[in-house]
Design a protein around this motif. Structure first.
Motif, mmCIF file in Angstrom:
data_model
loop_
_atom_site.group_PDB
_atom_site.id
_atom_site.type_symbol
_atom_site.label_atom_id
_atom_site.label_comp_id
_atom_site.label_asym_id
_atom_site.label_seq_id
_atom_site.Cartn_x
_atom_site.Cartn_y
_atom_site.Cartn_z
ATOM 1 N N GLU A 160 2.764 9.026 -6.708
ATOM 2 C CA GLU A 160 3.491 10.214 -6.839
ATOM 3 C C GLU A 160 4.966 10.489 -7.464
ATOM 4 O O GLU A 160 4.620 11.450 -8.347
ATOM 5 N N ALA A 161 5.418 9.038 -7.508
ATOM 6 C CA ALA A 161 6.605 9.428 -8.670
ATOM 7 C C ALA A 161 5.328 9.471 -10.419
ATOM 8 O O ALA A 161 6.349 10.446 -11.149
ATOM 9 N N PHE B 58 0.714 -1.447 -0.084
ATOM 10 C CA PHE B 58 0.317 -0.070 0.085
ATOM 11 C C PHE B 58 0.612 1.461 -0.225
ATOM 12 O O PHE B 58 0.720 2.204 -1.004
ATOM 13 N N VAL B 59 1.768 0.949 0.821
ATOM 14 C CA VAL B 59 2.932 2.524 0.969
ATOM 15 C C VAL B 59 3.450 2.997 -0.545
ATOM 16 O O VAL B 59 3.275 3.689 -0.698
ATOM 17 N N ILE B 60 3.571 1.564 -0.926
ATOM 18 C CA ILE B 60 4.344 1.859 -2.721
ATOM 19 C C ILE B 60 3.496 2.244 -3.299
ATOM 20 O O ILE B 60 3.792 2.703 -4.713
ATOM 21 N N TRP B 61 2.742 1.531 -3.036
ATOM 22 C CA TRP B 61 1.740 2.376 -4.418
ATOM 23 C C TRP B 61 1.359 3.810 -4.080
ATOM 24 O O TRP B 61 1.111 4.671 -4.745
ATOM 25 N N MET B 62 1.475 4.339 -3.142
ATOM 26 C CA MET B 62 1.829 5.559 -2.980
ATOM 27 C C MET B 62 2.638 6.311 -3.553
ATOM 28 O O MET B 62 2.660 7.611 -4.172
ATOM 29 N N GLN B 63 3.604 4.901 -3.419
ATOM 30 C CA GLN B 63 4.875 6.249 -3.495
ATOM 31 C C GLN B 63 4.853 6.387 -5.792
ATOM 32 O O GLN B 63 5.688 6.743 -5.636
ATOM 33 N N LEU C 45 -6.076 3.853 -7.620
ATOM 34 C CA LEU C 45 -7.233 3.294 -7.562
ATOM 35 C C LEU C 45 -8.288 2.593 -8.526
ATOM 36 O O LEU C 45 -8.057 1.521 -7.812
#
Lengths: 299, 305
Positions: A108-109, A100-105, A220
């Motif tokens: 953003e990239a 999940f946090v890598i999704w956000m990462q 998403l």
């Protein structure tokens, strides 16, 4: 009646892209028994890379497609290394949160690559629109359906008729037993990730080429549609993922037509919730679920 | 303190309720992606109580907590059979249903010549309890932290009690709990209801702090963040989720120079953290060791005197 059939046809056409997304989730789940929440985001990053080339260098649509595929696979491998390979086998929850946090990462990239809200995505037609009796078949959707059918066929051949497919199914059955048989399970898992990223990249490209635009919400959207379609069909089952995807497409098309746009997503979630409460295994996954429940009762 | 700092601190406080809610369910071994639904229900119910029915705020918070708790218990009872990912996705589906229904619902009543109430996608405006009573942001922040402290104490007491052991037992093995003669169904529904109450209180406070709620705020990002907080901070103690919230929200505000690259840095850090500490900073083992150390020091003091 004509409306009903036309909606169903449209639903199936669009559902074929959901099916490809669901396959991505289902194969990873089958092999690792974990969920990769970063799946949609890795497709998005790949597609953004392709769009970036398109926006800045006006490259050909085929180059865009190739870039999308390559970058999606690279993002998929990155996710596998960081969120799945590196995390202990007994910490499935940590894997999920990590993805999940890598999704956000990744998201953003991607947004740093192309900071505006929408970008045009090159369209890609093979078939033109045609009418069959009273029904309209839109060209880009027909292309998508054909593409999805080809992908599913190829995946079926790969999983059922090659040594790699056998290894993959063995790992999904029992990683330890597969390792005893001399299968390099880590390698198989990495390949599974690369494979689903490839499928996801194709699905992402086809969807975006149909929409002819890309927004930061794509990650998403892709994650959710894929997850819902997989759960509807039954986790870990390839035919289930296809069926779930088509069903989701058809339901959404009908809900949108008869109830209005704001009921489209609502009906999909309602169906999913009802399905989970009444028949948790999904349409085709019941057997697996039943077997697990039986084992549980026997202990 | 200026209003900006107060707002950040209040946000930390209010999000903490959702994080604690997700944490309570994690203890019982289920992963919920949907605690934001109860945050949203609490916000709407409490807003309706004070802005539409003109009840005092304590009644609003109570109603918000009850509505959220009852709904959560109901969903908990419906999804009782589900485990693992099936449960997670069912909570996600329910939460999205709540959000999408709130996008459609329009119930407005006339209060002092103005229409007040949920207005679909426009959201629920004019929950002006704070303005009407001239209550400053700072005072409301104190209310938030007073309630948070109360909830935290209650959770810590629960963790020390029999109920806490039962929750953790459910988390490690349902069957074992069943064999011990425990009413597994009842305790699962109770845990779900309590978690709903926690999120509902947070939502009720949120509605009154911002005076305005819209369904878009209760999207899945809130839910997954709430879940992640528990896992970052640690699953060993109720302080874990709070540490998680403080790290995320505090980090967001403190490290302005990496603005725009925040998720890239933060995401990478959390992913690395989870490799080395898959159950968070304060996991069960570490909490146990810390407690033992404190106890030993306490004993040494006692022996010395």
């Amino acid at each position: 009646m004509i409306d009903f059939v036309q909606n169903t046809v449209d639903g199936i056409m669009f559902g074929s892209s959901y099916a490809l997304l669901a396959i991505g989730f289902t194969i990873v789940f089958g092999v690792l028994r974990r969920i990769n929440l970063a799946f949609g985001a890795s497709i998005m990053l790949g597609a953004y890379a392709g769009t970036w080339l398109h926006v800045h260098y006006q490259v050909n649509v085929l180059v865009v497609a190739l870039t999308t595929l390559v970058c999606t696979v690279l993002a998929g491998i990155y996710v596998e290394r960081l969120c799945f390979r590196a995390i202990r086998r007994d910490a499935a929850l940590a894997s999920m949160v990590s993805s999940f946090v890598i999704w956000m990462q990744l998201e953003e990239a991607a947004v740093h690559l192309l900071p505006e809200r929408t970008y045009a995505f090159p369209s890609f037609f093979v078939a033109g629109s045609f009418e069959l009796g009273p029904f309209l078949f839109r060209g880009e959707q027909t292309t998508m359906l054909v593409l999805a059918a080809l992908m599913v066929g190829a995946l079926h051949l790969l999983l059922r008729h090659t040594r790699f497919g056998l290894a993959l199914r063995a790992v999904s059955e029992s990683p330890r037993a597969a390792a005893y048989m001399g299968i390099d399970t880590a390698w198989v898992m990495l390949c599974a990730f690369a494979l689903v990223s490839l499928v996801g990249g194709v699905a992402g490209f086809a969807i975006l080429a149909t929409d002819e635009q890309i927004t930061p919400f794509f990650g998403l959207w892709a994650t959710f549609k894929g997850l819902i379609a997989m759960m509807l069909g039954g986790m870990g089952s390839l035919p289930g993922a296809v069926l779930g995807g088509l069903l989701l497409g058809v339901i959404e098309a009908h809900a949108q037509w008869y109830l209005g746009n704001e009921y489209k997503d609502l009906s999909a979630y309602l169906l999913l919730f009802a399905m989970l409460v009444l028949r948790p295994g999904g349409i085709l996954g019941q057997r697996i679920h039943g077997r697990e429940a039986l084992a549980f009762r026997r202990v | 303190m200026d209003d900006y700092v107060i707002t950040v601190l209040s946000n930390i406080g209010m999000i903490s309720f959702v994080a604690l809610s997700a944490y309570l369910l994690l203890l019982t071994g289920v992963i919920s992606f949907g605690q934001q639904a109860y945050f949203g229900l609490g916000a709407y119910a409490a807003g309706a109580a004070t802005a539409m029915l003109l009840l005092p705020i304590w009644a609003g918070i109570l109603i918000g907590a009850c509505v959220a708790g009852l709904m959560a218990a109901l969903v908990g009872a419906l999804t009782l059979r589900l485990r693992g990912l099936y449960f997670s996705i069912s909570t996600l589906a329910f939460a999205e249903m709540v959000r999408l229904v709130l996008l459609i619902v329009e119930v407005q009543v006339e209060v002092d010549g103005e229409l007040v109430g949920p207005a679909g996608a426009e959201g629920f405006h004019d929950i002006r309890w704070m303005f009407e009573r001239d209550i400053s942001l700072g005072e409301f922040m104190l209310l938030i932290y007073a309630l948070l402290a109360l909830v935290l104490v209650a959770l810590l007491l629960i963790e020390r009690s029999r109920l806490g052991s039962i929750f953790r037992m459910l988390g490690s093995d349902d069957l074992l709990a069943d064999m011990q003669g425990l009413n597994v169904v009842g305790y699962r529904v109770l845990a779900a209801g309590l978690a709903g109450v926690l999120a509902g209180i947070g939502g009720a406070l949120y509605a009154h702090f911002t005076t305005y709620v819209e369904p878009q705020f209760f999207n899945v990002m809130l839910g997954v963040h709430a879940l992640a907080y528990g896992l970052i901070g640690g699953l060993g103690t109720a302080f874990g989720p709070l540490i998680g919230v403080a790290i995320d929200v505090g980090f967001l505000e403190a490290v302005r120079f990496i603005q725009g690259y925040r998720m890239i840095v933060f995401g990478g850090l959390v992913a690395l953290l989870l490799i080395f500490m898959p159950r968070g900073l304060l996991d069960e083992e570490r909490v146990h060791r810390l407690k033992a150390r404190f106890r030993r020091r306490g004993d040494a003091h006692a022996a010395g005197s």
